[in-house]
Design an enzyme around this catalytic site. Structure first.
Site, PDB file in Angstrom:
ATOM      1  N   ASP A  27       3.991  20.071  15.921  1.00 20.95           N
ATOM      2  CA  ASP A  27       4.840  21.265  16.061  1.00 20.95           C
ATOM      3  C   ASP A  27       4.506  22.027  17.348  1.00 20.95           C
ATOM      4  OD1 ASP A  27       6.964  22.891  15.416  1.00 20.95           O
ATOM      5  OD2 ASP A  27       6.146  23.613  13.525  1.00 20.95           O
ATOM      6  N   HIS A  40       8.623  20.488  20.267  1.00 26.05           N
ATOM      7  CA  HIS A  40       9.815  21.194  20.715  1.00 26.05           C
ATOM      8  C   HIS A  40       9.826  21.511  22.205  1.00 26.05           C
ATOM      9  CE1 HIS A  40      10.744  21.355  16.559  1.00 26.05           C
ATOM     10  NE2 HIS A  40       9.695  22.085  16.273  1.00 26.05           N
ATOM     11  N   HIS A  45      14.952  20.232  10.176  1.00 21.63           N
ATOM     12  CA  HIS A  45      13.970  21.219  10.645  1.00 21.63           C
ATOM     13  C   HIS A  45      14.359  22.603  10.149  1.00 21.63           C
ATOM     14  CE1 HIS A  45      11.887  23.902  13.463  1.00 21.63           C
ATOM     15  NE2 HIS A  45      10.998  22.925  13.549  1.00 21.63           N
ATOM     16  N   GLU A  78       7.629  16.083  15.707  1.00 19.41           N
ATOM     17  CA  GLU A  78       8.199  17.435  15.617  1.00 19.41           C
ATOM     18  C   GLU A  78       7.593  18.260  16.733  1.00 19.41           C
ATOM     19  OE1 GLU A  78       8.376  19.735  11.850  1.00 19.41           O
ATOM     20  OE2 GLU A  78       8.411  21.487  13.174  1.00 19.41           O
TER      21      GLU A  78
HETATM   22 ZN    ZN Z   1       9.021  22.848  14.395  1.00 22.92          ZN
END
Ligand code: ZN
Length: 331
Positions: free
Chosen positions: A293, A10, A169, A8
């Site tokens: 993240d 980005h 998500h 995860e």
């Molecule tokens: Zn995220």
């Protein structure tokens, strides 16, 4: 631990920033924080430096939320998804062999187009499944189409055929459904509203009967499962004892059975060992994967916590690397 894989993580593109630079995130999250996030989102070199420092071998990347789900014009969303999948492959994946892979963007505003694009992205671009940011807007910002709704099952049929995972998500709740956050704008996003929105969305999927029709579907949830490892036992108890099956939708099995069979969770943005131990206990260690993240979290914070967490070395290897390696067929 060296050789970690995380999923995860980005990125952004110049085109996406133009579409979705509302300024709202600065107001809610702070200008300084968002400036650093925006500096890192489009940049491959900065993240590679962090990966090398903190033992991360591979990241599976995704466009930052709400991505294509927030584009209200369906035709534009379809074109954007296709174009962005090409762009991510050219800029991030191909030049850095083995360091970066990516999830496909799919325009679920039109489920057949989403299915076609997923198939193309997986077969032609080598993408590793799809990442979907919750509901899709169709026509305006206060319209939602959730993933369990009948129109979307055509998409799921193709997901089942391709046998690739879908990462569910978070995104912020619909503008018209935020009364509970009034006076507390900091709660709308990742601090609280993300988990509430996404956990409920996952429960809708469980109750819809989707996993009876397509039992091989695999859904990945971030943030240690958006609260579900802790909350689901009570949900199950109330649904099946108090209500005696009333309002269970079309599901043939219990929510707990779907959760342990069809769902996987990552540690993204939730670096807390007691919660990790609970996720392992509820789902089994094979269904838990490390993620950070990035760049909303520091790679250092996630990696240092994970490397030192009080779990067995065998579990660390599975969560930090092996489960993802198997799921995404990485060598
Ligand atoms: Zn995220």
């Amino acid at each position: 631990m060296q050789g970690k894989i995380c999923l995860e993580e980005h990125l952004s593109t110049a085109e996406y920033d133009q579409i979705w630079n509302s300024g709202g995130e600065e107001a809610r999250n702070g200008a300084e924080y968002m400036a650093e996030v925006r500096r890192r989102l489009p940049d491959a070199a900065l993240r590679l430096a962090d990966m090398d420092r903190f033992g991360i071998e591979t990241m599976i990347l995704s466009l930052t939320s709400p991505g294509v789900q927030g584009i209200t014009d369906t035709r534009r969303a379809i074109a954007f998804a296709r174009h962005t999948n090409e762009l991510i492959t050219d800029k991030f994946v191909r030049p850095y062999r083995g360091r970066f892979y990516a999830f496909a963007n799919v325009a679920l505003q039109e489920p057949r187009a989403a299915a076609d694009e997923l198939e193309r992205a997986v077969r032609d671009l080598g993408m590793k499944g799809a990442l979907v940011n919750g509901f899709s807007n169709i026509g305006d910002a206060d319209t939602a189409q959730y993933l369990d709704e009948p129109a979307v099952w055509e998409f799921w049929e193709r997901v089942a055929q391709l046998d690739v995972p879908v990462y569910l998500h978070p995104r912020e709740p619909l503008p018209g459904q935020r009364r509970i956050y009034e006076g507390y704008p900091a709660l709308v996003g990742s601090a609280w509203g993300f988990g509430h929105e996404t956990g409920t969305h996952a429960v809708r999927l469980m109750l819809s009967g989707l996993f009876d029709r397509y039992p091989n579907l695999r859904i990945i949830l971030g943030h240690m499962g958006e609260g579900l490892p802790f909350l689901l036992p009570r949900l199950q108890s109330r649904l099946y004892m108090q209500r005696r099956g009333i309002g269970l939708g079309n599901a043939k099995k219990t929510v707990g059975e779907y959760f342990t069979r069809n769902f996987y969770v990552t540690t993204s943005g939730h670096f807390h060992t007691q919660a990790l131990l609970n996720a392992i206990a509820e789902l089994g260690v094979e269904h838990v994967m490390f993620s950070t993240d990035y760049p909303y979290e520091h790679a250092e914070t996630g990696a240092r916590w994970f490397d030192e967490a009080l779990i067995s070395d065998n579990d660390r290897l599975r969560i930090g690397r092996e489960n993802a390696r198997q799921m995404f067929h990485l060598t």
